[in-house]
Design a protein around this motif. Structure first.
Motif, PDB file in Angstrom:
ATOM      1  N   PHE A  63       8.838 -49.645   6.555  1.00 57.68           N
ATOM      2  CA  PHE A  63       9.343 -49.091   7.810  1.00 57.68           C
ATOM      3  C   PHE A  63       8.393 -47.979   8.232  1.00 57.68           C
ATOM      4  O   PHE A  63       8.426 -46.879   7.665  1.00 57.68           O
ATOM      5  N   GLY A  64       7.527 -48.296   9.196  1.00 56.19           N
ATOM      6  CA  GLY A  64       6.475 -47.354   9.530  1.00 56.19           C
ATOM      7  C   GLY A  64       5.567 -47.187   8.328  1.00 56.19           C
ATOM      8  O   GLY A  64       5.102 -48.153   7.739  1.00 56.19           O
ATOM      9  N   ARG A  65       5.370 -45.944   7.941  1.00 54.96           N
ATOM     10  CA  ARG A  65       4.526 -45.679   6.776  1.00 54.96           C
ATOM     11  C   ARG A  65       5.343 -45.502   5.505  1.00 54.96           C
ATOM     12  O   ARG A  65       4.817 -45.112   4.463  1.00 54.96           O
ATOM     13  N   ARG A  66       6.622 -45.773   5.596  1.00 60.56           N
ATOM     14  CA  ARG A  66       7.503 -45.598   4.441  1.00 60.56           C
ATOM     15  C   ARG A  66       8.024 -46.944   3.959  1.00 60.56           C
ATOM     16  O   ARG A  66       7.871 -47.967   4.617  1.00 60.56           O
ATOM     17  N   ARG A  67       8.648 -46.911   2.800  1.00 57.98           N
ATOM     18  CA  ARG A  67       9.425 -48.051   2.315  1.00 57.98           C
ATOM     19  C   ARG A  67      10.861 -47.576   2.156  1.00 57.98           C
ATOM     20  O   ARG A  67      11.113 -46.570   1.482  1.00 57.98           O
ATOM     21  N   LEU A  68      11.792 -48.286   2.779  1.00 62.27           N
ATOM     22  CA  LEU A  68      13.183 -47.838   2.791  1.00 62.27           C
ATOM     23  C   LEU A  68      14.106 -48.952   2.323  1.00 62.27           C
ATOM     24  O   LEU A  68      13.806 -50.142   2.498  1.00 62.27           O
TER      25      LEU A  68
END
Length: 850
Positions: free
Chosen positions: A67-72
């Motif tokens: 998710f964007g530059r993250r992992r959620l």
């Protein structure tokens, strides 16, 4: 605030999806609701689902997504053939082997989110097992290259990167991002998370650090332990024992203990570990790792009957109605309206047994489970291990294990507080809500649901019977039983069990009365009655719905009152801790020696709380054995039940308390109930103030005379002619209902309208007021001002509690015959508010008007 797809579908009355199991795949793309708070995230996002992962996905699967530059983390909620015009990313994996909910429960969450204007993510989290929530975390550590002695030489012209690098090197281990930022921020106010992230990106490009984004470990896990069992012996155990006893008596003791145990074996921790290991090496004992169930302590006070009691004719009518609905497999609603002590709990027990006997399950909700240990004890005595408890007073491990017992089908009866309505039961047959009028059934954080309405929806989904019970049903619920087409049938229990009389209630007019006791607490009549009760070796309960010692501290010279700096309330003095405390935000401070306004040392303690009442009773009656029950004395786990057990055993003869003592208790020796101030709450700026006063007085009066000894209730008041107090003194619900209904009709309040309460809260008072005015303007723009000659919103105006926890608060109250229409208009208005919509708290069908 934009409408999410699930809200649009429900508000536009589109057909509901089927509740049967969904086939493995119904489209090419996966729909995932990200498990992260945020208005912009209130929608299902589309992802690719590569094989073989796609074959493992089920509704309710907990997945990890980019998710964007993250992992959620996120919840898989279905398939679609429609893809947005962007490059899709793929789901990265499953976080849990089993799904957290099924299609039916997803549908319940969608209804919950649409009905109460919450995000679907918040609604889905209501369905999760306790302790299963996982948050994303970012872990940073030096790479092998970053650990080399000369790694920092390339950072000479990058001071921020060098600063981050040095903190990581000094730590010598992986750090969470928040921890790293906190260490860097010590003495440097310019450090922010975004600044640190930027430096980390550069350090990653240099190959000096690694950044891993993953999920925190679950806060609660299965509790495992080792269990020892006897193996199959080649010889008889008598012969084995004879041989072992001569050489290793400790091993012989273990064998004897296991022979006496059943096939479940014994925990190794209860045996000699060395002896067990030696026997295992000989092949005589097997040791296995097993899940250990954390079971809640039995909640009863002892002596609960295990046999079902015969029903009287009124009780039988209610039970027959429920049994016919169970036989027909149809949804039905029943209001069991009975005076205090009329045997409502016994009817619940019979109805639940009838559902379980037909292979169905049951849920029982009580307002606060810690407040009804006798009732819970009766359920445990009748149903044993088929019962699971779910409530906040349990430890996280106990809640975790009880939830999974339900999921595995080991328990088919759930007893609990508000959130127990979401227990993972299958084939629900009966849902019981005791004291349905209680405000504890309303959630005060998103989603702000009412458990009674959730139960109604759940009962429809399962074709179950919904039983609402109470001595003082809410005006809305009682009104719903009227009319030919009502789906709620009224069953009246007009008398106590065995025709025991209701207690006599005497109103004591305090106007012109000289109150006795230090500080003025007791009328002479109540003081005399308490003395007579104690002389007869009977018990008394004294009720005051205010805890603390003094309700405010004031300077006698200038009138200055100590107030909470963050809430618009005075501070309460607590004698035990010698401090002033706010009961809203828990702010505390010492008692000043002089006035902060004028410097005078003439500081006075005013008002009355349960702590002061206890002090006065002990002064007036030194021989009395006194217990106190309020939030302060029951903060420790198990303290509430301990106090009630001591009172039930006769270790005390006076129990002083707040509303905790008002309901659910049955003590045969209580013959006197004293209400010290019936006016507390009567003049609250809340249209339900009179109703709540009537309910609490009726309930507390019902604690007296519940056995063979007659009881008396003495009610002290400055408003002896108020209809709520008069009706409560006559035990006359119908009289109060007619009075209150006329008032509601005249002022257009429920049940003649629906309400949505909007609270605008912000630390900046002016900004909060501007947002409230802008919202009112948008509502008027969309035609909410008037409809059929009736004003549809009230405000904006300062809330009665105009400052709470540092935030200034304003109210707007929407009224209308249909909450669907109000809800749709409000959502459109909030969309116009854009970023300011975050300051608006939406409460559909509010109970707290403060």
């Amino acid at each position: 605030m934009s409408r999410s797809p699930h809200q649009r579908r429900l508000l536009e009355d589109e057909p509901a999806p089927p509740t049967e199991a969904v086939p493995p795949r119904q489209g090419r793309f996966a729909q995932v609701v990200v498990d992260q708070a945020g208005r912009a995230l209130d929608q299902a996002f589309t992802y690719l689902a590569p094989e073989p992962l796609a074959r493992r996905l089920e509704i309710g699967s907990y997945v990890l997504v980019p998710f964007g530059r993250r992992r959620l983390p996120g919840f898989f909620v279905g398939w679609t053939d429609e893809a947005p015009a962007v490059r899709l990313k793929a789901i990265q994996g499953l976080l849990l082997d089993e799904p957290l909910f099924d299609v039916r429960r997803l549908r319940l969450a969608e209804w919950l989110a649409a009905e109460y204007l919450s995000s679907l993510r918040d609604a889905l989290r209501c369905l999760l097992p306790p302790g299963a929530g996982r948050a994303a975390q970012t872990l940073i550590e030096l790479t092998e290259q970053g650990q080399s002695p000369d790694a920092a030489t390339s950072l000479g012209r990058a001071p921020r990167q060098r600063q981050v690098f040095e903190v990581l090197r000094e730590a010598g281990e992986a750090l969470e991002l928040d921890d790293l930022v906190a260490r860097l921020a010590q003495g440097d106010a310019t450090v922010t998370t975004s600044v640190v992230r930027s430096a980390l990106d550069s350090l990653q490009e240099r190959g000096l650090v690694s950044v891993e984004r993953r999920l925190q470990r679950p806060r609660v896990r299965e509790l495992r332990h080792q269990v020892a069992r006897l193996s199959e012996a080649e010889k008889g155990w008598d012969e084995v024992l004879a041989e072992v006893r001569r050489r290793a008596p400790r091993q012989a003791e273990v064998i004897e203990a296991l022979l006496e145990a059943d096939a479940d074996g014994l925990p190794v921790a209860d045996l000699s570990r060395g002896a067990v290991n030696a026997l295992a090496d000989k092949g005589l004992v097997e040791v296995e790792d097993e899940v250990q169930q954390r079971r809640p302590e039995a909640a009863g006070l002892g002596g609960e009957a295990t046999e079902f009691l015969p029903l009287n004719p009124a009780q039988q009518r209610g039970f027959d109605l429920v049994e016919r609905a169970l036989d027909a497999g149809e949804h039905r609603g029943v209001l069991l309206h009975g005076v205090t002590g009329s045997g409502k709990t016994e009817v619940y027990l019979h109805c639940i047994e009838a559902a379980l006997r037909r292979g169905r399950s049951a849920i029982v909700l009580v307002p606060e489970i810690a407040l009804t240990p006798q009732m819970v004890g009766r359920f445990r005595a009748r149903f044993g291990d088929r019962l699971a408890l779910l409530h906040s007073a349990l430890g996280p491990g106990e809640r975790f294990d009880e939830w999974h017992r339900i999921l595995r089908g080991e328990a088919n009866l759930v007893v609990g507080a508000r959130s127990a309505i979401f227990a993972p039961l299958e084939n629900i047959g009966v849902i019981v809500i005791d004291e349905e009028n209680e405000r504890a059934y309303k959630q005060d954080s998103p989603p702000r649901y009412h458990a009674v309405e959730v139960a109604r929806q759940l009962a429809r989904e399962h074709n179950a019977v919904l039983i609402l019970g109470g001595a003082t049903p809410s005006v809305e619920t009682y009104h719903a039983t009227q009319g030919e087409h009502s789906d709620l049938t009224l069953v009246h229990l007009p008398e106590r069990i065995d025709n025991r009389p209701l207690p006599e209630v005497e109103i004591i007019d305090l106007r012109g009365e000289t109150l006795m006791g230090k500080g003025g607490t007791f009328s002479q009549r109540l003081l005399d009655a308490l003395a007579e009760c104690l002389a007869r070796d009977e018990q008394a309960m004294l009720f005051l719905n205010r805890r603390g010692f003094s309700t405010f501290v004031m300077c006698r010279s200038c009138g200055y009152t100590l107030r909470c700096p963050d809430c618009a309330v005075s501070l309460i003095y607590h004698h035990a801790t010698r401090d002033m405390r706010c009961h809203h935000c828990d702010y505390a401070r010492p008692v000043p020696h002089e006035c902060e306004q004028c410097g005078s040392k003439d500081i006075g303690f005013h008002g009355l709380g349960t702590e002061r009442v206890m002090d006065q009773v002990q002064r007036e009656f030194p021989q009395a054995r006194v217990l106190r029950m309020d939030r302060d004395t029951t903060a420790r786990k198990g303290a509430y039940t301990d106090i009630l057990r001591r009172f039930g055993r006769g270790e005390a003869n006076v129990l002083i308390g707040t509303q905790m003592i008002a309901k659910g208790h049955d003590f045969p020796d209580v013959t006197l109930v004293g209400v010290l101030n019936a006016d507390v709450g009567l003049n609250r700026p809340d249209f339900r103030a009179a109703e709540q006063t009537f309910q609490i007085l009726t309930q507390v009066a019902g604690r007296a005379g519940r056995a063979d000894k007659p009881g008396i209730v003495l009610v002290q008041t400055y408003n002896p002619d108020h209809p709520a107090i008069v009706a409560a003194s006559h035990h006359d619900y119908a009289q109060f209902y007619e009075y209150e209904l006329a008032k509601r009709r005249e002022n257009l309040y429920p049940p003649f309208t629906r309400l949505i309460n909007l609270t605008i809260a912000d630390e900046n008072k002016q900004h909060a007021w501007e947002v409230a005015q802008a919202l009112a303007k948008h509502l008027e723009e969309f035609g909410v001002r008037e409809k059929a000659g009736q004003r549809q919103y009230v405000g904006p105006a300062p809330a009665p509690l105009h400052k709470l926890r540092g935030r200034h608060r304003f109210h707007l109250l929407l009224k209308g015959p249909s909450v669907d229409e109000l809800r749709g208009t409000l959502m459109t208005a909030l969309e116009r508010m854009e970023g300011d919509a975050g300051a608006v708290i939406v409460d559909v069908d509010p109970l707290d008007m403060m």
